[in-house]
Design a protein around this motif. Sequence first.
Motif, PDB file in Angstrom:
ATOM      1  N   MET A 443      28.712  -1.073 -38.004  1.00  0.00           N
ATOM      2  CA  MET A 443      28.030  -1.653 -39.193  1.00  0.00           C
ATOM      3  C   MET A 443      28.355  -2.950 -39.520  1.00  0.00           C
ATOM      4  O   MET A 443      27.734  -3.685 -39.971  1.00  0.00           O
ATOM      5  CB  MET A 443      28.149  -0.541 -40.393  1.00  0.00           C
ATOM      6  CG  MET A 443      27.439   0.675 -40.162  1.00  0.00           C
ATOM      7  SD  MET A 443      25.794   0.489 -39.560  1.00  0.00           S
ATOM      8  CE  MET A 443      25.091  -0.732 -41.010  1.00  0.00           C
ATOM      9  N   THR A 444      29.997  -3.161 -39.292  1.00  0.00           N
ATOM     10  CA  THR A 444      30.577  -4.345 -39.658  1.00  0.00           C
ATOM     11  C   THR A 444      30.052  -5.532 -38.784  1.00  0.00           C
ATOM     12  O   THR A 444      29.559  -6.554 -39.311  1.00  0.00           O
ATOM     13  CB  THR A 444      32.167  -4.318 -39.459  1.00  0.00           C
ATOM     14  OG1 THR A 444      32.402  -3.125 -40.307  1.00  0.00           O
ATOM     15  CG2 THR A 444      32.640  -5.700 -39.839  1.00  0.00           C
ATOM     16  N   THR A 445      29.798  -5.209 -37.550  1.00  0.00           N
ATOM     17  CA  THR A 445      29.103  -6.061 -36.580  1.00  0.00           C
ATOM     18  C   THR A 445      27.827  -6.481 -36.959  1.00  0.00           C
ATOM     19  O   THR A 445      27.401  -7.515 -36.938  1.00  0.00           O
ATOM     20  CB  THR A 445      29.499  -5.677 -35.212  1.00  0.00           C
ATOM     21  OG1 THR A 445      30.712  -5.380 -34.726  1.00  0.00           O
ATOM     22  CG2 THR A 445      28.801  -6.870 -34.274  1.00  0.00           C
ATOM     23  N   ALA A 446      26.869  -5.339 -37.208  1.00  0.00           N
ATOM     24  CA  ALA A 446      25.524  -5.604 -37.511  1.00  0.00           C
ATOM     25  C   ALA A 446      25.496  -6.619 -38.865  1.00  0.00           C
ATOM     26  O   ALA A 446      24.425  -7.459 -38.689  1.00  0.00           O
ATOM     27  CB  ALA A 446      25.150  -4.155 -37.817  1.00  0.00           C
ATOM     28  N   LEU A 729      26.836  -1.758 -30.190  1.00  0.00           N
ATOM     29  CA  LEU A 729      25.718  -1.088 -30.905  1.00  0.00           C
ATOM     30  C   LEU A 729      25.319  -2.170 -32.134  1.00  0.00           C
ATOM     31  O   LEU A 729      24.111  -2.035 -32.464  1.00  0.00           O
ATOM     32  CB  LEU A 729      26.121   0.281 -31.333  1.00  0.00           C
ATOM     33  CG  LEU A 729      25.002   0.897 -32.184  1.00  0.00           C
ATOM     34  CD1 LEU A 729      23.776   1.111 -31.433  1.00  0.00           C
ATOM     35  CD2 LEU A 729      25.571   2.473 -32.620  1.00  0.00           C
ATOM     36  N   GLY A 730      26.360  -2.364 -32.735  1.00  0.00           N
ATOM     37  CA  GLY A 730      26.086  -3.487 -33.992  1.00  0.00           C
ATOM     38  C   GLY A 730      25.395  -4.389 -33.890  1.00  0.00           C
ATOM     39  O   GLY A 730      24.503  -5.136 -34.654  1.00  0.00           O
ATOM     40  N   ILE A 731      25.854  -5.104 -32.479  1.00  0.00           N
ATOM     41  CA  ILE A 731      24.566  -6.398 -32.202  1.00  0.00           C
ATOM     42  C   ILE A 731      23.348  -6.250 -32.270  1.00  0.00           C
ATOM     43  O   ILE A 731      22.505  -6.961 -32.560  1.00  0.00           O
ATOM     44  CB  ILE A 731      25.363  -7.200 -30.890  1.00  0.00           C
ATOM     45  CG1 ILE A 731      26.791  -7.464 -31.055  1.00  0.00           C
ATOM     46  CG2 ILE A 731      24.181  -8.039 -30.420  1.00  0.00           C
ATOM     47  CD1 ILE A 731      27.360  -8.237 -29.794  1.00  0.00           C
ATOM     48  N   VAL A 732      22.917  -4.823 -31.634  1.00  0.00           N
ATOM     49  CA  VAL A 732      21.585  -4.549 -31.476  1.00  0.00           C
ATOM     50  C   VAL A 732      20.960  -4.366 -33.027  1.00  0.00           C
ATOM     51  O   VAL A 732      19.865  -4.650 -33.252  1.00  0.00           O
ATOM     52  CB  VAL A 732      21.516  -3.226 -30.679  1.00  0.00           C
ATOM     53  CG1 VAL A 732      20.037  -2.752 -30.622  1.00  0.00           C
ATOM     54  CG2 VAL A 732      21.819  -3.553 -29.224  1.00  0.00           C
ATOM     55  N   ILE A 733      21.867  -3.559 -33.661  1.00  0.00           N
ATOM     56  CA  ILE A 733      21.492  -3.280 -35.045  1.00  0.00           C
ATOM     57  C   ILE A 733      21.073  -4.769 -35.907  1.00  0.00           C
ATOM     58  O   ILE A 733      20.310  -4.719 -36.509  1.00  0.00           O
ATOM     59  CB  ILE A 733      22.200  -2.456 -36.143  1.00  0.00           C
ATOM     60  CG1 ILE A 733      22.277  -0.855 -35.006  1.00  0.00           C
ATOM     61  CG2 ILE A 733      22.042  -2.076 -37.232  1.00  0.00           C
ATOM     62  CD1 ILE A 733      23.606  -0.162 -35.685  1.00  0.00           C
ATOM     63  N   ALA A 764      29.027 -13.685 -30.935  1.00  0.00           N
ATOM     64  CA  ALA A 764      30.319 -13.378 -30.252  1.00  0.00           C
ATOM     65  C   ALA A 764      31.472 -13.493 -31.225  1.00  0.00           C
ATOM     66  O   ALA A 764      32.136 -12.436 -31.326  1.00  0.00           O
ATOM     67  CB  ALA A 764      30.476 -14.430 -29.050  1.00  0.00           C
ATOM     68  N   VAL A 765      31.552 -14.443 -32.066  1.00  0.00           N
ATOM     69  CA  VAL A 765      32.488 -14.527 -33.173  1.00  0.00           C
ATOM     70  C   VAL A 765      32.442 -13.301 -34.022  1.00  0.00           C
ATOM     71  O   VAL A 765      33.558 -12.750 -34.153  1.00  0.00           O
ATOM     72  CB  VAL A 765      32.471 -15.811 -33.907  1.00  0.00           C
ATOM     73  CG1 VAL A 765      33.479 -15.986 -35.140  1.00  0.00           C
ATOM     74  CG2 VAL A 765      33.032 -17.063 -32.983  1.00  0.00           C
ATOM     75  N   ALA A 766      31.059 -12.966 -34.463  1.00  0.00           N
ATOM     76  CA  ALA A 766      31.182 -11.888 -35.403  1.00  0.00           C
ATOM     77  C   ALA A 766      31.775 -10.543 -34.799  1.00  0.00           C
ATOM     78  O   ALA A 766      32.444  -9.706 -35.291  1.00  0.00           O
ATOM     79  CB  ALA A 766      29.762 -11.620 -35.692  1.00  0.00           C
TER      80      ALA A 766
END
Length: 796
Positions: A443-446, A729-733, A764-766
């Motif tokens: 979720m944080t990555t998303a 998974l977060g990148i996809v979300i 990538a940084v996120a």
Amino acid sequence: MRAVWALCRASLYRKKLQNGLIALLILLAALLLGTSATVLSNTDNLFNDVHKRTNGAHQILTITKGLHDPQQLYQWWNEQEGVAASEPVAFRYLSGVSYKGEELPNLYVMMMDTPAQPPSVDRLLFAAGEVEEAPKPGMAWIPTSLAYTQGIKAGDMLSFKTGTGVFELRVSAVFIDLPFGAPFATTSRIWMNHHDYMQIMEEQEGRDSYMLGLRFQDYERQGEYWESFERHFDMPYLEEKVEFEEISAFYLILNRIIGFVMIGLGIVMMLIGLFTIGYTISDAILSNYRTIGVLKSTGLTSARIVGAYALQYAILATAAIIPGLAISRFASALILNNSLSVLKTSESNAAALHEGGGLAVAAGLFLLLLVIGCLLSFSGKIKSVQPAQAIRYGMSEAQSGRMARRLGAGITFGRWPIKAVIAFKHIVKNGKSSLLVAALAAMTTAVLVFSCVLLNSIISIKQTAAEWGYDTADISVSFYNKEAYSSDEFESVVRGDARVKDAGWLTLLNGVLPSEKGALGSASISLGALDGSYDQLGFTVLKGSNPVHRNEIAIGINVASKFGKEVGDTLDIYIEGRKHTMLVSGIYQAIANMSNSARIMADALKVSGETGNHAADVAFINLHDYGDAEQIVAELNGKYPQSVTAATQQALLDSEFKEATAVLIVPLGMLALLFVGVTFMIIYSVCRIAVWKESGTYGIYKSLGMTNASIRGAITLGVAVLTLIGAGLGIVIGIFGLPGLLKSLLLDYGIAKLPLILPPISIAVASVVSAAAASFGAWHASRWLARTSPRILIVE
């Protein structure tokens, strides 16, 4: 009851960090839900309040082609019961407005002849300056949309170009202009003194245009009035008509986007909080299994032990929700003041008009009920505790067997590096906390990825301008004083320039679609007639193709939806009073005019004996080398200073969308920081609990010669692996899931497919930021191992 309170108080006192973290999660969930609820409710409230105070118009009729008599229109509408109409106000279009010696880009103004009596509909609401019945000679009133974005204040001087020269007006007042003062507005109404208007504007070639507003007692019945209008005049209204939905649209769009995103993320934060509460209760039951068994063996009932947990988290939730809702009022006021600054006056602002507290309180009570329901559900496991098994195994006998089998399978010492084994056992033994770590990372990555993608898509909108409904030409030239230049000469200059690759000439018209069976009233749409190629100038379609032949038309998605048209259907449309039957060649999306628009070829204007000369309103120019754009723009502005305004496409897009970037960056940045901080704190807490539970095992590792850094590194490695899985998974979300929340919202504004530009480096940084926050939380949580001797660890 005293026993329940004693257990509750002891748990609150002993687990300060864990309880503080859960309270913080509940507070943040209350903050996001309360802020989103307040922003969404007050966005409409603020606009409707100003609309009511100004007796705002539901429709604005603009007569520029002379196809209707303004006074005749006013008299008919003024006679209709349930409708209020303002008297027609004369105006002239101008461009080339300068402030402090610099021309304001992408700005077109309507110089209004202020009537002697204030209009009954669409009254002006002054925000600053002198409040008078009309501007004094040499003075002017300007809208907040122009004043606030350009930093113009009462007393400043503005310069205006006309076909005969330049004149100046001093700003005496700033007012809220609802119909033409929304965020992203490129057209502004400037109200002049009547004598100034007569002296300056009447000297210009051309004729006055007129504007009048209509306000309905029951807006839902406006279709019936227009049907009556068509029967009375035996023709539909043929000039431009701005609907209430278009007037309100861009006041609401950003706050609705912010509100919807905050609701989604608030729900996510709430679920994380509930999961954390459930994990904490399960962990507390497991950690205190023997204690619970002893308590039950002494006669304390399961209901009372459950009551202790319920009381504890009810206190925490209440203590967190109240300040969360209080802070949400300040947060929502900040967002509203930022996004709806054009509705602020010197006496009042968005915060002063703040309402919707009841909805925020309802969200807080809903959150409290969810917390209580969650803790009752998880703490119900206490009923299954058997005192004998609890005292003997510290868990149920079945759990003890499953745990032994799970730890004995998979990665084992001797076959794998010792750090990998420790990391694996840490993940497996703490299954729920491992799931929580992965979910948090996802979720944080998303959130970080979504924020980067959305802001990057707006900042780099030049790359996707066609998908927003704009052209992609290198230079755009607007003709605002057609009588002051020769269109043939200008066209020959452009086409004769060796630096020019191709060009197109667009005439802006008003099209009227007659009512279909079962519908009331006709529809007025914005119509572009191009002398050139839509494809060469970068205009795109979602279905079909752009018009090529004079009997073809491409329509916006909202026009297609309203009239049930698809590619290949025929469409009747009135253009300058003449009826045309055209073939729908394509359907496109455009945020301008909310896709209530259409494209035709310029040749279509000559159908059915049309012989009039339609001077273009805009010219689009493509260059062989974009590096020549600035030089050509300067040359055109210098050669035709009184009649045209040339600008690069990048300058036009920047002037229109920089406001969106400024408004979105605050809430999106706040959400990103919240999720990064929450990720660190939760992972720190769950890792601290997990390390404390396994302190004896780590003491043995230390006594066998493992260094503190090796043990802490192994724990961090396990968390890092989980974080990387969650980040993927977060990148996809973030790329596909969260933007999907905006689809239904943006469809109302004419965008069916959100044009996104993915920034690989930012994504990538996120991901790295998310992984770093999680890994640092795990590393920091195990730091006390380094300060504790193996003997003490084993004893504990």
